[in-house]
Design a protein around this motif. Structure first.
Motif, PDB file in Angstrom:
ATOM      1  N   ALA A 138       0.836  -1.204   0.000  1.00  9.26           N
ATOM      2  CA  ALA A 138       0.000   0.000   0.000  1.00  9.26           C
ATOM      3  C   ALA A 138       0.872   1.255   0.000  1.00  9.26           C
ATOM      4  CB  ALA A 138      -0.919  -0.002   1.215  1.00  9.26           C
ATOM      5  N   GLU A 139       1.962   1.217   0.756  1.00 12.24           N
ATOM      6  CA  GLU A 139       2.888   2.355   0.773  1.00 12.24           C
ATOM      7  C   GLU A 139       3.505   2.566  -0.602  1.00 12.24           C
ATOM      8  OE1 GLU A 139       6.911   3.892   3.147  1.00 12.24           O
ATOM      9  OE2 GLU A 139       5.925   1.999   3.715  1.00 12.24           O
ATOM     10  N   ASN A 140       3.897   1.456  -1.250  1.00  9.31           N
ATOM     11  CA  ASN A 140       4.474   1.555  -2.596  1.00  9.31           C
ATOM     12  C   ASN A 140       3.438   2.080  -3.598  1.00  9.31           C
ATOM     13  OD1 ASN A 140       6.924   0.562  -1.695  1.00  9.31           O
ATOM     14  ND2 ASN A 140       6.433  -1.567  -2.224  1.00  9.31           N
ATOM     15  N   ASP A 141       2.192   1.635  -3.456  1.00  8.40           N
ATOM     16  CA  ASP A 141       1.126   2.111  -4.349  1.00  8.40           C
ATOM     17  C   ASP A 141       0.965   3.626  -4.244  1.00  8.40           C
ATOM     18  OD1 ASP A 141       0.566  -0.431  -5.243  1.00  8.40           O
ATOM     19  OD2 ASP A 141      -1.095  -0.755  -3.824  1.00  8.40           O
ATOM     20  N   PHE A 142       0.944   4.119  -3.010  1.00  6.21           N
ATOM     21  CA  PHE A 142       0.767   5.563  -2.811  1.00  6.21           C
ATOM     22  C   PHE A 142       1.942   6.337  -3.416  1.00  6.21           C
ATOM     23  CE2 PHE A 142       1.265   9.549  -0.582  1.00  6.21           C
ATOM     24  CZ  PHE A 142      -0.028  10.054  -0.576  1.00  6.21           C
ATOM     25  N   THR A 143       3.152   5.857  -3.166  1.00  9.23           N
ATOM     26  CA  THR A 143       4.332   6.538  -3.693  1.00  9.23           C
ATOM     27  C   THR A 143       4.309   6.581  -5.218  1.00  9.23           C
ATOM     28  OG1 THR A 143       5.643   5.835  -1.768  1.00  9.23           O
ATOM     29  CG2 THR A 143       6.854   6.526  -3.737  1.00  9.23           C
ATOM     30  N   ARG A 144       3.892   5.474  -5.836  1.00 14.02           N
ATOM     31  CA  ARG A 144       3.793   5.432  -7.306  1.00 14.02           C
ATOM     32  C   ARG A 144       2.772   6.436  -7.822  1.00 14.02           C
ATOM     33  NH1 ARG A 144       4.744  -0.054  -7.023  1.00 14.02           N
ATOM     34  NH2 ARG A 144       2.524  -0.493  -6.699  1.00 14.02           N
ATOM     35  N   GLN A 145       1.621   6.512  -7.159  1.00 13.54           N
ATOM     36  CA  GLN A 145       0.583   7.433  -7.598  1.00 13.54           C
ATOM     37  C   GLN A 145       1.011   8.891  -7.427  1.00 13.54           C
ATOM     38  OE1 GLN A 145      -0.981   5.332  -9.510  1.00 13.54           O
ATOM     39  NE2 GLN A 145      -2.953   6.324  -9.029  1.00 13.54           N
ATOM     40  N   ARG A 146       1.714   9.174  -6.358  1.00  8.92           N
ATOM     41  CA  ARG A 146       2.226  10.536  -6.179  1.00  8.92           C
ATOM     42  C   ARG A 146       3.238  10.872  -7.270  1.00  8.92           C
ATOM     43  NH1 ARG A 146       1.682  14.326  -5.559  1.00  8.92           N
ATOM     44  NH2 ARG A 146       3.420  15.198  -4.365  1.00  8.92           N
ATOM     45  N   ARG A 147       4.095   9.914  -7.596  1.00 11.90           N
ATOM     46  CA  ARG A 147       5.102  10.143  -8.632  1.00 11.90           C
ATOM     47  C   ARG A 147       4.420  10.370  -9.992  1.00 11.90           C
ATOM     48  NH1 ARG A 147       8.275   6.363  -7.236  1.00 11.90           N
ATOM     49  NH2 ARG A 147       7.438   4.725  -8.551  1.00 11.90           N
ATOM     50  N   ARG A 148       3.388   9.570 -10.271  1.00 11.35           N
ATOM     51  CA  ARG A 148       2.661   9.735 -11.533  1.00 11.35           C
ATOM     52  C   ARG A 148       1.955  11.087 -11.615  1.00 11.35           C
ATOM     53  NH1 ARG A 148       0.160   3.642 -11.165  1.00 11.35           N
ATOM     54  NH2 ARG A 148       1.898   2.547 -12.184  1.00 11.35           N
ATOM     55  N   ALA A 149       1.426  11.538 -10.484  1.00 13.89           N
ATOM     56  CA  ALA A 149       0.755  12.842 -10.460  1.00 13.89           C
ATOM     57  C   ALA A 149       1.740  13.962 -10.792  1.00 13.89           C
ATOM     58  CB  ALA A 149       0.113  13.078  -9.098  1.00 13.89           C
ATOM     59  N   GLU A 150       2.928  13.905 -10.189  1.00 12.55           N
ATOM     60  CA  GLU A 150       3.922  14.948 -10.448  1.00 12.55           C
ATOM     61  C   GLU A 150       4.453  14.855 -11.870  1.00 12.55           C
ATOM     62  OE1 GLU A 150       4.563  17.481  -8.519  1.00 12.55           O
ATOM     63  OE2 GLU A 150       3.076  16.676  -7.136  1.00 12.55           O
ATOM     64  N   LEU A 151       4.629  13.648 -12.374  1.00  9.13           N
ATOM     65  CA  LEU A 151       5.096  13.476 -13.749  1.00  9.13           C
ATOM     66  C   LEU A 151       4.067  14.024 -14.739  1.00  9.13           C
ATOM     67  CD1 LEU A 151       7.167  12.370 -15.727  1.00  9.13           C
ATOM     68  CD2 LEU A 151       6.025  10.144 -15.596  1.00  9.13           C
ATOM     69  N   SER A 152       2.793  13.784 -14.457  1.00  2.00           N
ATOM     70  CA  SER A 152       1.732  14.281 -15.320  1.00  2.00           C
ATOM     71  C   SER A 152       1.727  15.805 -15.359  1.00  2.00           C
ATOM     72  CB  SER A 152       0.379  13.755 -14.840  1.00  2.00           C
ATOM     73  OG  SER A 152      -0.667  14.227 -15.655  1.00  2.00           O
ATOM     74  N   ARG A 153       1.933  16.426 -14.204  1.00  2.00           N
ATOM     75  CA  ARG A 153       2.003  17.890 -14.143  1.00  2.00           C
ATOM     76  C   ARG A 153       3.179  18.407 -14.956  1.00  2.00           C
ATOM     77  NH1 ARG A 153       2.356  20.036  -8.270  1.00  2.00           N
ATOM     78  NH2 ARG A 153       2.475  21.975  -9.456  1.00  2.00           N
ATOM     79  N   LEU A 154       4.310  17.723 -14.879  1.00  2.00           N
ATOM     80  CA  LEU A 154       5.498  18.140 -15.621  1.00  2.00           C
ATOM     81  C   LEU A 154       5.264  18.026 -17.127  1.00  2.00           C
ATOM     82  CD1 LEU A 154       8.457  18.986 -15.797  1.00  2.00           C
ATOM     83  CD2 LEU A 154       9.087  16.565 -15.520  1.00  2.00           C
ATOM     84  N   VAL A 155       4.670  16.921 -17.555  1.00  2.00           N
ATOM     85  CA  VAL A 155       4.401  16.725 -18.983  1.00  2.00           C
ATOM     86  C   VAL A 155       3.450  17.803 -19.498  1.00  2.00           C
ATOM     87  CG1 VAL A 155       3.293  15.194 -20.653  1.00  2.00           C
ATOM     88  CG2 VAL A 155       4.878  14.253 -18.966  1.00  2.00           C
TER      89      VAL A 155
END
Length: 288
Positions: free
Chosen positions: A12-29
């Motif tokens: 669950a911790e890894n899932d949250f970290t992945r989703q946060r990373r994807r959110a920031e990557l999406s903002r950057l793109v």
């Protein structure tokens, strides 16, 4: 996709970290592509309802709905992005606790949503929706309340789309067309709805002066469409003018130019011929 460890809390911790990373990557793109700021924003329920107009609501009970149809929120628009990825670590603790519980096989209560068209807006269960997106679920159980609206919500994909919906709703309040007539009057610049409204109201005022009686908005709208709008559009299409404009955009352009050139509220083949060489050429797709 990362492989699970088999330990619910760690996964669950890894899932949250992945989703946060994807959110920031999406903002950057989005920033690199110079996309509008609202591309990644979750749709706010109140603003959507205000744009399309609320007529009523009805409870549809418990249903299975597609996860990807959940695009908005009633009150949590800052905590999650367009795909319900967490926008900060503020929701981490509750998110990971619920995700771990689901991984242990614990039951998940249905969420509660409002339905507008084919879109769903969460009123209760934001973390569960976020986890469903993270786990790639295709459906989720939800108690659904359907919102009935004045105009169709079709075409709303991001916050910026609400502007034209709001202007169209106001236009149809001032010019209450119905059925195919309503569908025929479409523009892509929201401000042009106000201009058409003024044009119809002025036309209706002249009509009432001519017939010597008061006419309702419904009557004026119906007669304007049949006696003014439709004949003009037919002449324009026969003259092959403004092919890349919608019918309403073409009508509005020639109405402006007609009065500028001849200072009269009349239509005939000579006026259309005089205007034809002035017609601009551009591509502007119709609004849904």
């Amino acid at each position: 996709m990362a492989r699970d460890t088999g330990f619910p809390a760690a996964d669950a911790e890894n899932d949250f970290t992945r989703q946060r990373r994807r959110a920031e990557l999406s903002r950057l793109v989005s920033w690199l592509r110079r996309e509008p700021d609202d591309v990644n924003e979750i749709l706010p329920f109140d603003e959507v309802v205000a744009a399309v107009g609320r007529v009523g609501e009805r409870s549809l009970g418990l249903q299975v709905i597609p996860v990807n149809s959940i695009v908005g929120s009633v009150d949590r628009t800052r905590d999650f992005d367009r795909f319900f990825r967490p926008t900060s670590t503020r929701v981490r603790e509750r998110w990971q606790r619920l995700a771990a519980a689901q991984r242990r096989g614990e039951s998940v209560p249905p969420i509660q949503v409002y339905r507008i068209g084919s879109m769903h807006f969460v009123s209760d269960g934001h973390h569960r929706v976020s986890i469903a997106y993270a786990m790639h679920w295709s459906t989720i159980d939800a108690y659904v309340t359907e919102i009935q609206t004045k105009i169709s919500p079709d075409g709303i994909a991001q916050r910026g789309d609400l502007v034209i919906k709001d202007h169209r709703r106001l236009f149809l309040t001032r010019v209450p067309l119905s059925g195919p007539q309503r569908a025929a009057v479409v523009v892509t610049d929201p401000w042009e709805y106000a201009e058409i409204s003024q044009s119809v109201e002025a036309w209706g005022f002249r009509l009432m002066q001519e017939v010597g009686e008061f006419l309702s908005r419904e009557t004026v709208a119906r007669r304007w469409f049949g006696e003014e709008f439709l004949p003009v559009v037919r002449m324009l299409r026969a003259a092959e003018m403004l092919p890349d404009h919608t019918d309403a955009e073409a009508y509005l352009w020639v109405a402006r130019e007609r009065y500028r050139l001849v200072r009269q509220h009349v239509w005939n083949d000579e006026i259309i011929a005089e205007l034809s060489h002035l017609a601009p050429r551009r591509h502007k797709p119709a609004s849904p």
